[in-house]
Design an enzyme around this catalytic site. Structure first.
Site, PDB file in Angstrom:
ATOM      1  N   ASP A 212    -131.761  76.913  60.740  1.00 56.85           N
ATOM      2  CA  ASP A 212    -130.504  76.282  61.113  1.00 56.85           C
ATOM      3  C   ASP A 212    -130.630  75.788  62.541  1.00 56.85           C
ATOM      4  O   ASP A 212    -131.451  76.290  63.292  1.00 56.85           O
ATOM      5  CB  ASP A 212    -129.389  77.332  61.125  1.00 56.85           C
TER       6      ASP A 212
ATOM      7  N   ASP B 108    -126.423  81.803  57.372  1.00 59.98           N
ATOM      8  CA  ASP B 108    -125.408  82.729  57.865  1.00 59.98           C
ATOM      9  C   ASP B 108    -124.163  82.791  56.980  1.00 59.98           C
ATOM     10  O   ASP B 108    -123.430  83.755  56.988  1.00 59.98           O
ATOM     11  CB  ASP B 108    -125.018  82.404  59.311  1.00 59.98           C
TER      12      ASP B 108
ATOM     13  N   ASP C   8    -125.017  80.535  51.651  1.00 61.00           N
ATOM     14  CA  ASP C   8    -126.447  80.547  51.952  1.00 61.00           C
ATOM     15  C   ASP C   8    -127.187  81.622  51.165  1.00 61.00           C
ATOM     16  O   ASP C   8    -128.412  81.613  51.097  1.00 61.00           O
ATOM     17  CB  ASP C   8    -126.684  80.789  53.451  1.00 61.00           C
TER      18      ASP C   8
HETATM   19  P1  ATP Z   1    -126.225  74.624  61.393  1.00 55.66           P
HETATM   20  O1  ATP Z   1    -126.908  73.687  62.277  1.00 55.66           O
HETATM   21  O2  ATP Z   1    -126.478  76.026  61.745  1.00 55.66           O
HETATM   22  O3  ATP Z   1    -126.282  74.296  59.936  1.00 55.66           O
HETATM   23  P2  ATP Z   1    -123.662  73.543  61.826  1.00 55.66           P
HETATM   24  O4  ATP Z   1    -122.665  74.143  62.727  1.00 55.66           O
HETATM   25  O5  ATP Z   1    -124.163  72.204  62.146  1.00 55.66           O
HETATM   26  O6  ATP Z   1    -124.720  74.636  61.722  1.00 55.66           O
HETATM   27  P3  ATP Z   1    -121.673  73.848  59.913  1.00 55.66           P
HETATM   28  O7  ATP Z   1    -121.074  74.930  60.703  1.00 55.66           O
HETATM   29  O8  ATP Z   1    -121.740  73.949  58.440  1.00 55.66           O
HETATM   30  O9  ATP Z   1    -123.114  73.530  60.365  1.00 55.66           O
HETATM   31  O10 ATP Z   1    -120.901  72.537  60.313  1.00 55.66           O
HETATM   32  C1  ATP Z   1    -121.166  71.319  59.672  1.00 55.66           C
HETATM   33  C2  ATP Z   1    -120.319  70.227  60.247  1.00 55.66           C
HETATM   34  O11 ATP Z   1    -118.944  70.542  60.059  1.00 55.66           O
HETATM   35  C3  ATP Z   1    -120.460  70.047  61.753  1.00 55.66           C
HETATM   36  O12 ATP Z   1    -121.494  69.184  62.080  1.00 55.66           O
HETATM   37  C4  ATP Z   1    -119.137  69.471  62.134  1.00 55.66           C
HETATM   38  O13 ATP Z   1    -119.119  68.100  61.897  1.00 55.66           O
HETATM   39  C5  ATP Z   1    -118.189  70.141  61.166  1.00 55.66           C
HETATM   40  N1  ATP Z   1    -117.581  71.323  61.776  1.00 55.66           N
HETATM   41  C6  ATP Z   1    -118.190  72.422  62.239  1.00 55.66           C
HETATM   42  N2  ATP Z   1    -117.306  73.319  62.696  1.00 55.66           N
HETATM   43  C7  ATP Z   1    -116.089  72.780  62.526  1.00 55.66           C
HETATM   44  C8  ATP Z   1    -114.761  73.222  62.784  1.00 55.66           C
HETATM   45  N3  ATP Z   1    -114.511  74.393  63.323  1.00 55.66           N
HETATM   46  N4  ATP Z   1    -113.768  72.403  62.460  1.00 55.66           N
HETATM   47  C9  ATP Z   1    -114.017  71.221  61.904  1.00 55.66           C
HETATM   48  N5  ATP Z   1    -115.217  70.742  61.622  1.00 55.66           N
HETATM   49  C10 ATP Z   1    -116.255  71.501  61.932  1.00 55.66           C
END
Ligand code: ATP
Length: 891
Positions: free
Chosen positions: A333, A629, A633
């Site tokens: 990730d 996480d 997953d």
């Molecule tokens: P990783 O890189 O570990 O997969 P990530 O944070 O990019 O983690 P997610 O947490 O699934 O992956 O988030 C995916 C997308 O969702 C983000 O790129 C963002 O656009 C959106 N996102 C993340 N957190 C929020 C939130 N709290 N509220 C709204 N949108 C969110």
């Protein structure tokens, strides 16, 4: 009645359990209930008792052979008038060996138990008005448990609150789809488990939403407790490796028996007394069996696991240590693992204006669009802002969200104040599949406002209008073009971009869901936040590459952002490709299989894509470590050869599904764990080589002696003393050998490759032969000077001491041992010293000498012993010099 909590109002249950739903139990009350009800665990885990462990030590073929040896010694002793001393010594060694085995197994078991405890599920409970995290076994009836997506339900609960909460309870009910839960009382008299919607049962998992419940049953008093006998899962210390070694021991045992029969017949044909020949045959059998091998490998693994904990990796099963060393691909990730997950909003964009949060405007300079951007995004966050005395503040929650709260506070916009003015009435929580979330807040005029934030494409997909300079109008193609350009610009500088939208409603729909709420929104603008890479990751990525391991980034973030960061840390290089989850979806398995090696970055990935990515790598025979996480997953973590979950931000479900838990969520830790896995495996190989070369030496010695008909060079007790006592200490201490210099510059080990590579067989062969021949020489010299007793004494001394010197040869198969300081492994130094004392004890202490049947040696004999014992070092050094000590495919 006890089972009918579902038909009782919550208040009544709370009263019965003497607990308030906003304060929870007091610590005193918890203590008292813990003694009354016991810990919250299933009693199925039958621990082996010490006595059981002790008796299990006697189950091997070795014991049978040793018993025969004892009987034969006894008979010979009586016949020759020497009494039963030797027979008793063998029996004593057998018992001592069983005691040592038991102690070591107990130790290994305890360290596994400690590990199990560390990796066992945690829960959030409300006690004395505070939400605290505790190990789930400490939960008592009456506890108020707070549940979030990804939590494992720790006990049977009657729900007090359920917000969009869905629970997967297939293990109990057979229903494969997660069920929606609510806190409403159910009137029916008899309901099957699957229909008790206001109950949540132990071991089920929260797949969506959140909630709160009061514990009505713990441990064996839960629904799963009732069927606990079906779920017994004791963790055995036996690993595939130790099984393979056990099998090896068996094979060698049978081979030994064959040779024994052969020697016996030859000896009798030579005209020797049959009892004497029987004794010799038994000696050979004892010599051939690597008694310490299996237990040494288990202990070495267990020690390794403890060291891994210090490196911030909790390995949940022993076999994973072995697999770690073979990992060829690490799919990681991005957020939090490769980056610091410390987000800071640096840019904003709305209605054609850019906001620079690094040099923020004054609050009164914000126009209405900008205010809407901040207000909507603030109302649509779950982060908590706590104002502290002295104007300080603290923000808790998801870093993406705390960044927004922090940025707004810099512009004098206070989330708490806003929440009070416009209270949240409904929500559709964030999930990584939708990549957006929304809340409904009640506005001052009594109407409702939907506030939504998420990934750009996901927000644009539900927006039909746009807010520009205080006016709302339909979104045009050009608007989308401009927004995308702006997004691209931010993403290229590695910013994570969130889009914000809103809409007003007069009334609430009957059902609040993504379908009813998230449509026809008004697009407001973008927020760009930076999440710097972890500084240690660059080094770790480099290390991966020299170690023949391919690092791959898998992220939910936007492709451009992902590629920018992957480029920064070295995962994405010229010629590499990046794809999105949608691309993966469109590919069939064959295409993915064909191209998987070209992709370094997967962006906008949903958890289900991860499974396909793992499988595609695996079909290239790669050994894949995959991080995760979230709840979703879990399948990918299970599919991967090494599932890695996050100790800090990971959900309990992910932790349960993983093989390794990172206590610091850091990519660099995975690489260190792989390194440690390789080191441990190397050291086990060293122990195997060390112990087996002694066995080969002993067998050869006795075999040649019997063919040459020059008497028995070693009695069983002398062999046992070496095999079980003086050899096993250094073998164990080899586990503390530091990693070889090239441990991370060579290719990963092929997991299909067994212990016995060509090089290994060659080494065991020639090193065993050397040891056998010098012992034979010692026997002959002693025999000539003082008959069989002196011969046996000298053979024993040379065998024992040469092993203690030979162990130094094992630090490296390529490099001279003189390049390694003797202090590089202090445990080994200590073990050699102790073993030497134990050898001297047999050779010089009068009473002991008699028991072991050895005679005193004079100065010349000692000199011979010293010189002969040095031979293996000379031979192995020469072999290393001639590059004969290792084969091409080895390090
Ligand atoms: P990783 O890189 O570990 O997969 P990530 O944070 O990019 O983690 P997610 O947490 O699934 O992956 O988030 C995916 C997308 O969702 C983000 O790129 C963002 O656009 C959106 N996102 C993340 N957190 C929020 C939130 N709290 N509220 C709204 N949108 C969110």
């Amino acid at each position: 009645m006890k089972d009918r909590y579902y038909s009782q109002p919550v208040e009544e249950i709370l009263q019965q359990l003497k607990v308030s739903s906003d304060r929870g139990l007091s610590e005193d009350e918890v203590k008292e209930r813990l003694t009354r009800y016991g810990p919250n665990q299933l009693q199925s885990q039958k621990q082996k008792t010490l006595l059981m462990m002790f008796f299990e030590q006697f189950k091997s073929i070795m014991v049978v052979i040793l018993l025969i040896a004892a009987v034969v010694s006894g008979v010979i002793g009586v016949m020759e008038g020497e009494g039963l001393v030797e027979a008793f010594v063998i029996l004593a060694i057998l018992v001592i060996n069983a005691v040592i085995g038991t102690v070591q197994e107990k130790k290994a078991q305890s360290s596994l138990d400690a590990l199990n405890k560390m990796s066992s599920p945690h829960s959030k409970v409300l006690r004395e008005g505070q939400v605290t995290e505790i190990t789930s076994t400490e939960i008592v009836p009456g506890d108020i448990v707070v549940l979030d997506t990804g939590d494992i339900i720790p006990a049977d609960l009657r729900l007090i609150e359920a917000v969009n909460m869905k629970v997967q309870e297939s293990a109990l009910t057979g229903e494969s789809v997660p069920v929606e839960k609510s806190e409403e009382v159910l009137e029916a008299k008899e309901l099957p488990l699957g229909d008790r919607d206001n109950m949540a049962f132990s071991t089920s998992t929260v797949t969506y939403g959140r909630g709160k419940g009061v514990v009505v049953g713990t441990g064996m008093e839960t629904e799963v407790g009732k069927i606990a006998h079906m779920l017994q899962n004791t963790q055995d210390t036996e690993t595939p490796m130790s099984k393979r070694l056990g099998q090896l021991g068996k094979v060698l045992g049978y081979v030994a028996l064959g040779i024994c029969v052969f020697i016996f017949i030859i000896g009798v044909l030579y005209g020797n007394h049959w009892l004497e020949m029987l004794m010799m045959a038994v000696s050979l059998a004892v010599a051939a069996i690597p008694e310490g091998l299996q237990i040494v490998s288990t202990i070495v693994l267990a020690i390794g696991v403890q060291r891994l904990v210090k490196l911030n990796a909790i390995v949940r099963t022993l076999p994973s240590v072995e697999t770690l060393g073979s990992v060829t691909v690490i799919c990681s990730d991005k957020t939090g693992t490769l980056t610091q997950n410390k987000m800071t909003v640096v840019e904003g964009w709305t209605g054609g204006n850019r906001i620079d949060f690094r040099n923020p405007p004054l609050p009164e300079e914000l126009d209405s669009d900008e205010q809407m951007l901040l207000q909507s995004s603030l109302l649509c966050t779950d982060a908590h802002l706590k104002m502290l005395s002295g104007g300080e503040h603290e923000i808790a929650g998801d870093p993406t969200e705390t960044a927004i709260v922090d940025a707004a506070l810099g512009l004098k916009m206070d989330k708490n104040e806003l929440d009070n003015r416009f209270p949240r009435v409904e929500e559709v929580p964030f999930d990584s599949e939708r990549k957006r979330m929304s809340t409904i807040n009640r506005m001052a005029d009594g109407k409702f406002r939907v506030n939504l934030k998420g990934g750009l494409d996901e927000v644009l997909a539900v927006s039909t209008r746009i807010l520009i300079h205080g006016k709302v109008r339909p979104v045009t193609e050009e608007d989308i073009e401009t927004i995308k350009e702006e997004n691209q610009r931010m993403a290229q500088s590695a910013l994570r971009v969130l889009a914000v939208a809103y809409k007003d409603m007069d009334t609430l729909p009957d059902e609040v869901s993504t379908e009813t709420i998230e449509k026809d929104l008004i697009f407001v603008g973008l927020l760009g936040m930076i999440d710097p890479a972890r500084p240690e990751v660059v080094e770790a990525v480099k290390k991966c590459k020299t170690a023949g391991i391919r690092p791959v980034m898998i992220t939910g973030d936007h492709k451009v952002t992902a590629v920018a960061i992957a480029g920064e840390i070295g995962i994405y290089n010229e010629g590499d490709k990046a794809v999105t989850g949608t691309d993966v979806e469109e590919m069939d398995d064959d295409t993915l299989y064909r191209d998987v090696e070209a992709y370094s970055v997967y962006a906008r990935v949903a958890p289900e894509h991860k499974v396909r990515i793992v499988k595609a790598w695996q079909s290239h025979d790669d050994i894949v470590a995959m991080t995760g996480d979230g709840v979703n997953d879990a399948p990918a973590l299970k599919q991967a050869d090494i599932g890695v979950s996050m100790g800090v931000v990971g959900t309990e479900v992910a932790k349960e599904a993983s093989d390794v838990i990172l206590t610091d969520d850091n990519f660099a830790t995975i690489v260190s764990a792989v390194e440690e896995g390789r080191r441990i495996y190397d050291n086990i190989l060293k122990a195997i080589q060390f112990l087996l070369s002694a066995n080969v030496g002993e067998v050869l010695l006795i075999f040649i002696a019997s063919i040459a008909n020059i008497g028995n060079p070693l009695t069983p007790i002398l062999i046992l003393w070496i095999n079980l006592v003086t050899d096993s200490l250094p073998a164990l201490a080899l586990s503390m050998d530091p990693a070889d210099k090239d441990v991370m510059t060579r290719k990963p080990r092929d997991p299909k490759q067994g212990f016995f590579t060509r090089g290994m067989i060659r080494r065991i062969g020639y090193q065993g032969a050397t040891i056998g021949l010098i012992s034979l020489a010692a026997y002959i010299i002693g025999f000539k000077d003082g008959g069989q007793p002196l011969g046996q004494t000298m053979a024993f001394a040379v065998l024992g001491f040469s092993q203690l010197l030979h162990v130094r040869n094992l630090h490296s198969n390529r490099r001279s041992s003189f390049q390694t300081s003797i202090f590089s492994n202090k445990s080994l130094l200590g073990a050699i010293f102790l073993s030497a004392l134990l050898l001297f004890a047999v050779l010089v202490i009068p009473g002991v000498m008699e028991i072991f049947g050895v005679t005193a040696m004079d100065g010349t004999h000692w000199l011979y012993v010293g010189l002969l014992s040095l031979v293996p070092i000379v031979v192995v050094e020469l072999m290393k010099l001639m590059k004969f000590n290792h084969s091409k495919d080895e390090y």
